[in-house]
Design a protein around this motif. Structure first.
Motif, mmCIF file in Angstrom:
data_model
loop_
_atom_site.group_PDB
_atom_site.id
_atom_site.type_symbol
_atom_site.label_atom_id
_atom_site.label_comp_id
_atom_site.label_asym_id
_atom_site.label_seq_id
_atom_site.Cartn_x
_atom_site.Cartn_y
_atom_site.Cartn_z
ATOM 1 N N ASP A 124 9.546 1.525 -16.429
ATOM 2 C CA ASP A 124 10.163 2.851 -16.438
ATOM 3 C C ASP A 124 9.297 3.815 -15.632
ATOM 4 O O ASP A 124 8.331 4.364 -16.130
ATOM 5 C CB ASP A 124 10.315 3.344 -17.881
ATOM 6 N N GLU A 125 9.628 3.969 -14.368
ATOM 7 C CA GLU A 125 8.878 4.824 -13.443
ATOM 8 C C GLU A 125 7.364 4.607 -13.566
ATOM 9 O O GLU A 125 6.614 5.539 -13.873
ATOM 10 C CB GLU A 125 9.258 6.298 -13.672
ATOM 11 N N PRO A 126 6.914 3.378 -13.338
ATOM 12 C CA PRO A 126 5.516 3.035 -13.622
ATOM 13 C C PRO A 126 4.498 3.725 -12.730
ATOM 14 O O PRO A 126 3.317 3.756 -13.048
ATOM 15 C CB PRO A 126 5.476 1.518 -13.400
ATOM 16 N N THR A 127 4.958 4.298 -11.620
ATOM 17 C CA THR A 127 4.002 4.945 -10.712
ATOM 18 C C THR A 127 4.124 6.465 -10.707
ATOM 19 O O THR A 127 3.365 7.139 -10.018
ATOM 20 C CB THR A 127 4.195 4.437 -9.268
ATOM 21 N N SER A 128 5.045 7.025 -11.499
ATOM 22 C CA SER A 128 5.322 8.463 -11.341
ATOM 23 C C SER A 128 4.196 9.347 -11.869
ATOM 24 O O SER A 128 4.078 10.494 -11.465
ATOM 25 C CB SER A 128 6.635 8.832 -12.016
ATOM 26 N N ALA A 129 3.355 8.817 -12.771
ATOM 27 C CA ALA A 129 2.256 9.632 -13.300
ATOM 28 C C ALA A 129 0.955 9.423 -12.513
ATOM 29 O O ALA A 129 -0.080 9.967 -12.877
ATOM 30 C CB ALA A 129 2.028 9.303 -14.776
ATOM 31 N N LEU A 130 1.022 8.627 -11.442
ATOM 32 C CA LEU A 130 -0.201 8.261 -10.720
ATOM 33 C C LEU A 130 -0.424 9.130 -9.489
ATOM 34 O O LEU A 130 0.521 9.617 -8.876
ATOM 35 C CB LEU A 130 -0.109 6.795 -10.256
#
Length: 251
Positions: A169-175
């Motif tokens: 679930d959007e695994p890169t959006s907080a990076l």
């Protein structure tokens, strides 16, 4: 490359979901074959995350049927426990236990729900930490790792349960941007291993290179789907065209 088998490992039939009076999913029908890699995209609030959260019953549906690996998820809680062992999930936030080391984070679930001994769980944890290329971080704590490393730990932790399906679930959006590539590279490696994957993401390069099928959602519905080449080069629906126009012009 593994050829996806014919019987769907995930089937959504007429799925509908509401939050109060707001309908978040409308008549969702989707079959996913084992080994298939699906990228789900669409504007914010289109129901993408809700849909994949329904697949491991983090969210309950009000109408329709979801079957995962032959188990009907609309049934009892025992079925839900069974499915959660087969379906790994990686979220935007890493959700690691701060008081446990990296290897302990990975060992916990296999010992508790798969019944592995401590030695077996540690061996498996180290195997998957090596798989995501951070075995040297095993005895550190989450706070000592970068965001990209923590997300790779979250992927390793999910893999330690030996799932048949991985949901992202959007695994890169907080990076931070420079960490996105290391996580996507890890996911590309999983795809090459033949893992069944459903990934909600705005990373269109990843979708183009890895997906067997791209699904576009808007207003709680699946508006368009197809192989990446057709989806990106010849989108049919005006909403898809508008979305791709916006997202691709930003990159």
């Amino acid at each position: 490359m593994t050829t996806p088998s014919q019987a769907p490992i995930i089937r959504l039939q007429g799925v509908e979901k509401w939050y109060g009076n707001f309908q978040v999913l409308t008549d969702i029908n989707l079959d996913v074959r084992a080994g298939e890699r699906i990228v789900i995209c669409g504007p914010s609030g289109s129901g993408k995350s809700t849909m994949i959260r329904c697949i491991n019953r983090l969210e309950a549906i009000q109408k329709g049927q979801i079957t995962v690996d032959g188990t009907d998820l609309t049934g009892d809680s025992k079925a839900i426990d069974t499915i959660r062992k087969e379906v790994g999930m990686v979220f935007q936030q890493f959700n690691l236990f701060p008081h446990l080391t990296i290897v302990e984070n990975c060992m916990l679930a296999p010992m508790r729900s798969r019944g592995l001994s401590k030695a077996e769980a540690q061996e498996r944890a180290m195997h998957y930490l090596t798989r995501v290329r951070i075995p040297d971080q095993a005895h550190k704590y989450p706070s000592q790792l970068s965001g990209g490393q923590q997300q790779r730990v979250a992927i390793a932790r999910a893999l330690c349960m030996a799932p048949k399906i991985m949901l992202f679930d959007e695994p890169t959006s907080a990076l931070d941007p420079e960490m996105v590539k290391e996580v996507l590279d890890t996911m590309i490696g999983l795809a090459e291993d033949g893992m069944t994957m459903l990934c909600v993401t705005h990373e269109m390069g990843f979708a183009r290179s890895v997906a067997d099928r791209v699904i576009f959602m808007a207003d709680g519905k699946i508006i368009e789907q197809g192989p990446p080449a057709a989806f990106f080069d010849n989108p049919q629906h005006p909403k898809t065209q508008q979305f791709l126009g916006q997202i691709l012009s930003n990159h």
